[in-house]
Design an enzyme around this catalytic site. Structure first.
Site, PDB file in Angstrom:
ATOM      1  N   HIS A  26       0.831  -1.204   0.000  1.00 41.54           N
ATOM      2  CA  HIS A  26       0.000   0.000   0.000  1.00 41.54           C
ATOM      3  C   HIS A  26       0.866   1.256   0.000  1.00 41.54           C
ATOM      4  O   HIS A  26       0.573   2.230  -0.686  1.00 41.54           O
ATOM      5  CB  HIS A  26      -0.909   0.012   1.233  1.00 41.54           C
ATOM      6  CG  HIS A  26      -1.879  -1.125   1.252  1.00 41.54           C
ATOM      7  ND1 HIS A  26      -3.220  -0.965   1.076  1.00 41.54           N
ATOM      8  CD2 HIS A  26      -1.682  -2.457   1.402  1.00 41.54           C
ATOM      9  CE1 HIS A  26      -3.826  -2.143   1.116  1.00 41.54           C
ATOM     10  NE2 HIS A  26      -2.905  -3.062   1.318  1.00 41.54           N
ATOM     11  N   GLN A 352      13.842  -2.743  -5.830  1.00 45.39           N
ATOM     12  CA  GLN A 352      13.292  -3.616  -6.883  1.00 45.39           C
ATOM     13  C   GLN A 352      13.206  -2.973  -8.270  1.00 45.39           C
ATOM     14  O   GLN A 352      13.531  -3.604  -9.271  1.00 45.39           O
ATOM     15  CB  GLN A 352      11.921  -4.156  -6.471  1.00 45.39           C
ATOM     16  CG  GLN A 352      11.329  -5.099  -7.512  1.00 45.39           C
ATOM     17  CD  GLN A 352      10.259  -5.994  -6.950  1.00 45.39           C
ATOM     18  OE1 GLN A 352      10.527  -6.784  -6.040  1.00 45.39           O
ATOM     19  NE2 GLN A 352       9.057  -5.885  -7.461  1.00 45.39           N
ATOM     20  N   TRP A 370       0.344  -6.953  -7.138  1.00 43.21           N
ATOM     21  CA  TRP A 370       0.026  -6.018  -8.227  1.00 43.21           C
ATOM     22  C   TRP A 370       1.147  -4.994  -8.453  1.00 43.21           C
ATOM     23  O   TRP A 370       1.417  -4.598  -9.576  1.00 43.21           O
ATOM     24  CB  TRP A 370      -1.312  -5.325  -7.973  1.00 43.21           C
ATOM     25  CG  TRP A 370      -1.757  -4.476  -9.134  1.00 43.21           C
ATOM     26  CD1 TRP A 370      -2.059  -3.145  -9.094  1.00 43.21           C
ATOM     27  CD2 TRP A 370      -1.975  -4.885 -10.508  1.00 43.21           C
ATOM     28  NE1 TRP A 370      -2.443  -2.706 -10.337  1.00 43.21           N
ATOM     29  CE2 TRP A 370      -2.398  -3.752 -11.223  1.00 43.21           C
ATOM     30  CE3 TRP A 370      -1.840  -6.096 -11.193  1.00 43.21           C
ATOM     31  CZ2 TRP A 370      -2.692  -3.788 -12.592  1.00 43.21           C
ATOM     32  CZ3 TRP A 370      -2.128  -6.131 -12.552  1.00 43.21           C
ATOM     33  CH2 TRP A 370      -2.546  -4.993 -13.226  1.00 43.21           C
ATOM     34  N   ASN A 371       1.828  -4.585  -7.386  1.00 46.51           N
ATOM     35  CA  ASN A 371       2.936  -3.638  -7.596  1.00 46.51           C
ATOM     36  C   ASN A 371       4.055  -4.294  -8.383  1.00 46.51           C
ATOM     37  O   ASN A 371       4.570  -3.725  -9.345  1.00 46.51           O
ATOM     38  CB  ASN A 371       3.462  -3.121  -6.253  1.00 46.51           C
ATOM     39  CG  ASN A 371       2.427  -2.307  -5.527  1.00 46.51           C
ATOM     40  OD1 ASN A 371       2.067  -1.212  -5.954  1.00 46.51           O
ATOM     41  ND2 ASN A 371       1.900  -2.854  -4.448  1.00 46.51           N
ATOM     42  N   SER A 372       4.424  -5.507  -7.978  1.00 44.23           N
ATOM     43  CA  SER A 372       5.483  -6.211  -8.709  1.00 44.23           C
ATOM     44  C   SER A 372       5.052  -6.441 -10.158  1.00 44.23           C
ATOM     45  O   SER A 372       5.870  -6.342 -11.078  1.00 44.23           O
ATOM     46  CB  SER A 372       5.796  -7.544  -8.033  1.00 44.23           C
ATOM     47  OG  SER A 372       6.375  -7.317  -6.763  1.00 44.23           O
ATOM     48  N   GLU A 375       5.415  -3.237 -12.006  1.00 44.42           N
ATOM     49  CA  GLU A 375       6.832  -2.868 -12.118  1.00 44.42           C
ATOM     50  C   GLU A 375       7.526  -3.682 -13.202  1.00 44.42           C
ATOM     51  O   GLU A 375       8.344  -3.157 -13.961  1.00 44.42           O
ATOM     52  CB  GLU A 375       7.525  -3.047 -10.757  1.00 44.42           C
ATOM     53  CG  GLU A 375       7.117  -1.964  -9.762  1.00 44.42           C
ATOM     54  CD  GLU A 375       7.340  -2.313  -8.301  1.00 44.42           C
ATOM     55  OE1 GLU A 375       6.875  -1.549  -7.443  1.00 44.42           O
ATOM     56  OE2 GLU A 375       7.956  -3.354  -8.019  1.00 44.42           O
ATOM     57  N   GLN A 392      -3.073 -12.106  -6.459  1.00 43.80           N
ATOM     58  CA  GLN A 392      -1.895 -12.630  -7.176  1.00 43.80           C
ATOM     59  C   GLN A 392      -2.312 -13.675  -8.210  1.00 43.80           C
ATOM     60  O   GLN A 392      -1.709 -13.783  -9.282  1.00 43.80           O
ATOM     61  CB  GLN A 392      -0.911 -13.245  -6.177  1.00 43.80           C
ATOM     62  CG  GLN A 392      -0.367 -12.232  -5.178  1.00 43.80           C
ATOM     63  CD  GLN A 392       0.086 -12.872  -3.870  1.00 43.80           C
ATOM     64  OE1 GLN A 392       0.365 -14.065  -3.819  1.00 43.80           O
ATOM     65  NE2 GLN A 392       0.157 -12.082  -2.811  1.00 43.80           N
TER      66      GLN A 392
HETATM   67  C1  UDX Z   1       0.329  -6.939  -1.101  1.00 46.47           C
HETATM   68  C2  UDX Z   1      -0.373  -8.190  -1.640  1.00 46.47           C
HETATM   69  O1  UDX Z   1       0.329  -9.338  -1.261  1.00 46.47           O
HETATM   70  C3  UDX Z   1      -0.526  -8.126  -3.125  1.00 46.47           C
HETATM   71  O2  UDX Z   1      -1.175  -9.304  -3.595  1.00 46.47           O
HETATM   72  C4  UDX Z   1      -1.343  -6.924  -3.493  1.00 46.47           C
HETATM   73  O3  UDX Z   1      -1.464  -6.840  -4.899  1.00 46.47           O
HETATM   74  C5  UDX Z   1      -0.696  -5.673  -2.927  1.00 46.47           C
HETATM   75  O4  UDX Z   1      -0.485  -5.811  -1.519  1.00 46.47           O
HETATM   76  P1  UDX Z   1       3.001  -7.464  -1.624  1.00 46.47           P
HETATM   77  O5  UDX Z   1       2.783  -8.915  -1.440  1.00 46.47           O
HETATM   78  O6  UDX Z   1       3.994  -6.832  -0.772  1.00 46.47           O
HETATM   79  O7  UDX Z   1       1.615  -6.656  -1.612  1.00 46.47           O
HETATM   80  O8  UDX Z   1       3.469  -7.372  -3.176  1.00 46.47           O
HETATM   81  P2  UDX Z   1       3.580  -6.205  -4.206  1.00 46.47           P
HETATM   82  O9  UDX Z   1       2.246  -5.659  -4.571  1.00 46.47           O
HETATM   83  O10 UDX Z   1       4.362  -6.738  -5.330  1.00 46.47           O
HETATM   84  O11 UDX Z   1       4.388  -5.054  -3.469  1.00 46.47           O
HETATM   85  C6  UDX Z   1       5.699  -5.217  -3.021  1.00 46.47           C
HETATM   86  C7  UDX Z   1       6.436  -3.916  -3.205  1.00 46.47           C
HETATM   87  O12 UDX Z   1       7.661  -3.998  -2.506  1.00 46.47           O
HETATM   88  C8  UDX Z   1       6.772  -3.601  -4.664  1.00 46.47           C
HETATM   89  O13 UDX Z   1       6.539  -2.238  -4.914  1.00 46.47           O
HETATM   90  C9  UDX Z   1       8.257  -3.913  -4.788  1.00 46.47           C
HETATM   91  O14 UDX Z   1       8.966  -3.082  -5.677  1.00 46.47           O
HETATM   92  C10 UDX Z   1       8.732  -3.673  -3.377  1.00 46.47           C
HETATM   93  N1  UDX Z   1       9.894  -4.521  -3.091  1.00 46.47           N
HETATM   94  C11 UDX Z   1       9.731  -5.869  -2.935  1.00 46.47           C
HETATM   95  C12 UDX Z   1      11.130  -3.930  -2.963  1.00 46.47           C
HETATM   96  O15 UDX Z   1      11.285  -2.706  -3.127  1.00 46.47           O
HETATM   97  N2  UDX Z   1      12.178  -4.719  -2.667  1.00 46.47           N
HETATM   98  C13 UDX Z   1      12.071  -6.048  -2.478  1.00 46.47           C
HETATM   99  O16 UDX Z   1      13.081  -6.690  -2.185  1.00 46.47           O
HETATM  100  C14 UDX Z   1      10.799  -6.662  -2.621  1.00 46.47           C
END
Ligand code: UDX
Length: 471
Positions: A26, A352, A370-372, A375, A392
């Site tokens: 978030h 990342q 969704w962020n990954s 990205e 996911q």
């Molecule tokens: C959560 C939920 O799990 C996901 O399903 C939903 O879409 C958003 O909220 P998360 O699991 O943390 O998020 O995954 P993601 O949405 O990919 O966000 C992770 C963030 O952390 C990304 O912006 C990524 O760039 C960042 N990140 C991750 C880093 O900066 N470094 C890392 O080593 C790993």
């Protein structure tokens, strides 16, 4: 004198205040939205809970209160709510915040007015703090919501919440259903929170609950872009009851090395400190050689899965950069880090988007948060999709089958990891996947470039906030 104070207030930029749930998935899109909006001239306050205040202030290089830092034509500042944090358990936190959140948030909003920067609009990211929009409305402040998942996922939730769809039984992988603007799907493509087998009931309830009130917001901003999800967005107005209009403002990603972008990643939101040497390590690897692997901020693999992943990555014969969060590191096989040293790097957290933008990176083994997902789309990097739960599952389906950007990994067996990586980087369809990824990257960058679809939506939102603030 009052006349001087009034004219100063009239010339001050409108003030937008974001209130963000303190999870990484978030924080990142909310902070990036803050920067995009500030770049267009608004004063933006990013607020969250005091429990993450020091980490965010350290990552962003900005302390709470004060004038914050310049971003483009505006500024971003930070404020944190003293809420008497009960600890990291989500269920406890949500229950606690129901009563402990509203009073300090109302006080924060009032203090902004007292200090000469009245809030023109609050952006909340329900679902885990649903009270934030109500508090803002109670103070007479217009609200926007930022939906941090895809429009496809929004549509799936919306149809389910309103009883407009029945998903096939989970035991029948061949059964399909169809919603307007979406491809035919199976139960496996549905956000797992909507399926009977979902064990995370409180998450599901919270996400579903917000659909009852989301229409009250003046704007529903979404972290997506028109070109990516045109069909599903076009279909939504035909759904009865009619969902709120989705305004795409993404991808909310840090775009690296792009000319003409005001964006930069000096103000970051890492809740774990990113390793300093990832980029140098990547610099030393051959072009398009590295497997980057990360499961985001919340997914927890079992010790057995971590061990299989370790052996699988090591057996690809490629350099790899693997994010293993501190809570998971004890599950690494004994001596693993030393045994792969030189060829494999294990870090607790990475920068990342810089990793994905690096020319040495060949593919991304991702849990498809969704962020990954956005990205890797923006960076044009093919994926090995390994979704675990929630949205996911839907994101993986889109990355692999609709966007044609990679392959699916089913189960963390070492042979499966090796074969999936091979297919994504060097298999017969790898060239096609890379070409698709690059096309989507170009579309993503165009959407947020000056005059692109999402840039225009952000400008229109900023203009409307400013117009209302003056009126
Ligand atoms: C959560 C939920 O799990 C996901 O399903 C939903 O879409 C958003 O909220 P998360 O699991 O943390 O998020 O995954 P993601 O949405 O990919 O966000 C992770 C963030 O952390 C990304 O912006 C990524 O760039 C960042 N990140 C991750 C880093 O900066 N470094 C890392 O080593 C790993």
């Amino acid at each position: 004198p009052p006349a001087v104070a009034a004219s100063a207030a009239a010339s001050a930029p409108p003030h937008l205040l974001l209130i963000c749930f303190p999870g990484q998935g978030h924080v990142n899109p909310m902070l990036r939205l803050a920067k995009r909006v500030a770049a267009k001239g608004l004063l933006v306050t990013f607020s969250s809970l005091a429990s993450v205040g020091p980490k965010l202030a350290a990552a962003a290089g900005v302390s709470a209160g004060g004038d914050g830092v310049p971003v483009g034509r505006g500024r971003v500042r930070f404020e944190f709510l003293e809420d008497g944090d009960p600890g990291p358990d989500l269920d406890d936190l949500m229950r606690h915040l129901e009563t402990a959140g509203p009073p300090p948030f109302a006080a924060l909003l009032r203090r902004q007015a007292e200090e000469g920067r009245p809030v023109a609009c609050v952006v909340a990211n329900n679902p885990f703090m649903p009270w934030a929009s109500d508090v803002a409305a109670g103070e007479g402040i217009p609200t926007a919501v930022l939906w941090v998942q895809s429009c496809a996922v929004f549509s799936l939730y919306y149809h389910q919440v309103h009883g407009l769809v029945e998903f096939p039984h989970e035991d029948d992988p061949t059964a399909r259903f169809k919603l307007p603007g979406l491809p035919e799907m199976s139960a496996a493509d549905v956000p797992s929170f909507l399926l009977p087998s979902n064990p995370l009931k409180l998450h599901a309830d919270a996400i579903i609950r917000q659909f009852r009130t989301i229409g009250r917001a003046s704007w529903v901003l979404v972290n997506s872009f028109a070109e990516l999800e045109a069909d599903v967005v076009a279909a939504l107005p035909g759904v009865t009851p009619r969902p709120p209009e989705l305004i795409s403002v993404g991808p909310l990603v840090e775009l690296q090395q792009q000319e003409g972008q005001e964006e930069d990643d000096a103000v970051r939101g890492d809740l774990i400190k990113a390793a300093d040497d990832c980029v140098e390590w990547l610099d030393a690897q051959p072009p398009r050689s590295v497997v980057y692997a990360s499961m985001g901020s919340v997914v927890v693999l079992t010790p057995g899965e971590v061990a299989e992943m370790a052996h699988g990555l090591a057996s690809t014969g490629r350099p790899f950069l693997w994010v293993v969060r501190p809570d998971t590191q004890p599950h690494l096989p004994a001596g693993f880090v030393e045994s792969v040293s030189g060829r494999g790097a294990v870090v607790a957290w990475s920068p990342q988007e810089r990793v994905l933008a690096h020319p040495s990176t060949a593919c991304f083994l991702t849990h498809c948060g969704w962020n990954s997902t956005l990205e890797t789309v923006a960076a044009g990097v093919p994926v090995v999709a390994f979704p675990q739960w929630g949205d996911q599952c839907t994101d993986a389906r889109f990355l692999v089958e609709e966007l044609g950007m990679g392959v699916r990994l089913r189960g963390a067996r070492r042979e499966a990891v090796r074969e999936a990586v091979k297919a994504a980087v060097a298999g017969p369809r790898a060239g096609e996947m890379l070409a698709s990824a690059r096309r989507w990257s170009a579309a993503a960058r165009a959407a947020v470039a000056p005059g692109g679809s999402s840039d225009a939506h952000i400008q229109a939102f900023v203009d409307e906030v400013a117009r209302r603030a003056q009126g």
